[in-house]
Enzyme design. Structure first.
Site, PDB file in Angstrom:
ATOM      1  N   CYS A 248       0.812  -1.222   0.000  1.00  0.00           N
ATOM      2  CA  CYS A 248       0.000   0.000   0.000  1.00  0.00           C
ATOM      3  C   CYS A 248       0.846   1.273   0.000  1.00  0.00           C
ATOM      4  CB  CYS A 248      -0.973  -0.004   1.177  1.00  0.00           C
ATOM      5  SG  CYS A 248      -0.217  -0.177   2.805  1.00  0.00           S
ATOM      6  N   HIS A 275      -1.754   1.677   7.178  1.00  0.00           N
ATOM      7  CA  HIS A 275      -2.302   1.749   5.824  1.00  0.00           C
ATOM      8  C   HIS A 275      -2.114   3.184   5.329  1.00  0.00           C
ATOM      9  CE1 HIS A 275      -4.360   0.555   2.286  1.00  0.00           C
ATOM     10  NE2 HIS A 275      -5.419   1.317   2.484  1.00  0.00           N
ATOM     11  N   ASP A 292      -8.431   5.335  -2.911  1.00  0.00           N
ATOM     12  CA  ASP A 292      -7.533   4.237  -2.552  1.00  0.00           C
ATOM     13  C   ASP A 292      -7.176   3.448  -3.807  1.00  0.00           C
ATOM     14  OD1 ASP A 292      -6.261   1.908  -1.622  1.00  0.00           O
ATOM     15  OD2 ASP A 292      -7.345   1.986   0.274  1.00  0.00           O
TER      16      ASP A 292
END
Length: 602
Positions: A248, A275, A292
């Site tokens: 991520c 995250h 995202d």
């Protein structure tokens, strides 16, 4: 806080000079050959954890001669007490009660400046500083030109011509997720094409890897041919345009550069529970929206708390010229925020205010006014959205949200990000031991560091369990600890292993089982946490003590059941107050025996 050893007078002077005027400094002058010094040392360590607004230091009198001479120390142990840069008291000898009494005499639990960060808070806040440098790379004109060279044609022109920003943004997300970037889980060996099943070890970045911004590298060893594979964690987004893979952090970093190259104002959002994602400012709608790239989704800010069932703590957004706290956008109920957990709210706001001012240093007055107006509108928007969410309700909000989709299922399960996944509870089969010829015993083990068992299926703590409900493997990278605990928000967690002893004696009528030894390491309880570990064999059950060791003599060749129940605890961190297999996070090759079941035959 941990006790710190000071070796030079300038170092001690700097600590005294920089300390808050209300902070008590206690210095233990010791020598390794001094018996009373060794005797009092554990108590000194314990006191350092009890008194949070005090700094505990140690000075080795055989090494730090300049400090010894400065304070005329002639006997060990001697304890000096400082406050507001001045010595205020002393205790001579290993007298614990006198030390405690003197601490309480001068101790103040709050700093003189209520918004001044404590040493522990400073350590936590340091992590937020580095990301400001990352954002500078996203505005580099050369980097943006490189990004435009790999992007779909005409993106910037379409935005300049007034095409719908959300439509173009969704196309960018689809391209980035499906055609450009890939998720890195574990590598496939280039020599024998086997998928690596072991965790990566920490390696030293090469010169070339450092040039790409890699501060660390994961090294994988192929199970088939022992070939070494490297995964540098590159921070340079232009390098990521070449490698096009990562987790991520790499996804959000590279996509941030893509967004900047497309002409979309964006922010990089850091969540301290591990995250990261992006935000984009929509000019027509005059608002920031959640984006995202890993999940190929946008404008779904409750995805993490409602979909993944992730307990967010701090969400900090980094623009190229500002920094701000956006945690409210990503939680359902701001009243239940746990932002007091690692740092006081006033301290956080004071720190972010200074960091934001530093980021805005080169901005024009017009830009500063624009950002100020945006911030007011953003805060109002968060409040309105929260009220709307409350009216809709928690259950209905989750109808179109699922758990995390990127990463292996074992990885997502270990992070507790599967959401409402029915596989959260696992019903397995009893474990059968590997029987070796001429061996008088067999054993089975689990290593929480590697998160692997001694026999297949090896990977993941769930792999060999008979039942597992509301349990996660927790890695504390800041404290370098790893353990099993229950999932955040769950009142109780259960995990069990079943062992079939019958096959051990089935082929030889003369063979019997002499004893079973069970060892469960790292059983830790904090703040009224509860751990119940029961071993059952046939019609008999025994409680495994806090030491984690239990021996069963002359057991029947039936199914041995080990069941662990975790519960209790206090406040927001209750789920961490009952821990199993707690140990220091270690990246070396040697295995740690978190759980061992050893069966002896005769």
């Amino acid at each position: 806080m941990p006790v710190r050893e000071v070796s030079r007078l300038p170092e001690l002077n700097e600590i005294l000079e920089k300390s808050d005027s209300n902070r008590l400094i206690i210095v233990d002058f010791f020598a390794n050959w001094c018996g009373p010094c060794r005797m009092i040392s554990p108590a000194f360590e314990r006191l350092s954890m009890e008194f949070g607004n005090a700094t505990f230091l140690k000075v080795n009198t055989d090494l730090a001669r300049d400090i010894v001479m400065r304070y005329s120390i002639s006997a060990m142990p001697t304890f000096l007490f400082f406050k507001n840069k001045q010595q205020v008291d002393s205790v001579r000898g290993a007298n614990e009660s006198a030390i405690i009494s003197t601490i309480r005499k001068h101790y103040s639990s709050t700093p003189a400046n209520p918004n001044a960060a404590s040493d522990e808070e400073k350590k936590f806040l340091e992590r937020f500083v580095g990301y400001t440098e990352l954002r500078k790379m996203h505005t580099d004109e050369v980097f943006k030109a490189l990004a435009r060279s790999v992007m779909p044609d005409g993106i910037s022109d379409r935005l300049e011509n007034g095409e719908d920003e959300k439509k173009v943004l969704q196309e960018l997300l689809d391209w980035f997720k499906n055609d450009f970037f890939t998720w890195f889980d574990r590598p496939t060996c280039l020599k024998c094409t086997l998928k690596c099943t072991t965790e990566g070890l920490n390696g030293t970045p090469t010169k070339e890897e450092k040039e790409g911004g890699a501060g660390r590298v994961e090294v994988f060893i192929c199970n088939g041919c022992n070939s070494e594979m490297r995964f540098p964690r590159y921070n340079d987004p232009s390098k990521l345009l070449q490698t096009r893979t990562g987790r991520c952090g790499e996804w959000a970093n590279c996509f941030g550069l893509i967004l900047s190259a497309a002409g979309l104002e964006n922010r990089f959002v850091l969540d301290t529970t591990d995250h990261v994602w992006n935000e984009v400012y929509l000019k027509k709608e005059q608002r920031w929206i959640h984006v995202d790239p890993c999940e190929n989704t946008m404008d779904r800010p409750l995805l993490y708390t409602r979909g993944w069932k992730k307990q967010l703590k701090y969400c900090i957004a980094y623009g190229h010229d500002h920094v701000t706290d956006v945690t409210w956008r990503y939680v359902f109920d701001s009243k239940k925020l746990v932002t007091q957990e690692r740092v006081r709210q006033g301290v956080l706001e004071n720190f972010l205010g200074k960091l934001n001012a530093r980021q805005m240093a080169g901005a024009t007055e017009e830009r500063k006014r624009e950002l100020a107006v945006r911030r007011v509108c953003e805060l109002m928007g968060m409040m309105v959205q929260e009220a709307k969410n409350q009216r809709i309700g928690w259950e209905k909000l989750g109808e179109d949200m699922g758990g995390r989709t990127t990463g292996s299922k074992e990885w997502r399960r270990a992070r507790g990000e599967l959401g409402d996944n029915p596989e959260a509870q696992v019903l397995g089969k009893p474990i059968e031991f590997r029987i070796q010829n001429d061996a008088n015993h067999v054993e089975f083990s689990y290593d929480v560091n590697r998160d692997s068992y001694s026999q297949t299926p090896e990977k993941g703590f769930v792999a060999q369990t008979f039942e597992c409900n509301n349990i996660q493997r927790k890695v504390e990278n800041d404290w370098k600890m790893v353990y099993l605990c229950r999932e955040d928000g769950k009142k109780e967690g259960n995990i069990s292993w079943h062992f079939n002893l019958a096959p051990l004696v089935a082929t030889d009528s003369k063979k019997t089982i002499e004893k079973v030894e069970i060892r469960m390491a790292g059983i830790r309880k904090f703040e009224n946490g509860n751990i119940l570990i029961i071993a059952c064999l046939g019609d008999t059950c025994m409680r495994i003590p806090a030491s984690g060791n239990l021996t069963i003599e002359d057991p029947k060749p039936e199914v041995l059941k080990i069941t662990v129940t975790l519960s209790g605890g206090e406040r927001n961190q209750a789920f961490q107050h009952a821990q199993l297999f707690r140990t220091e996070k270690d990246d070396v090759a040697e295995a740690t025996e978190s759980m061992v079941v050893r069966v002896y035959m005769k």
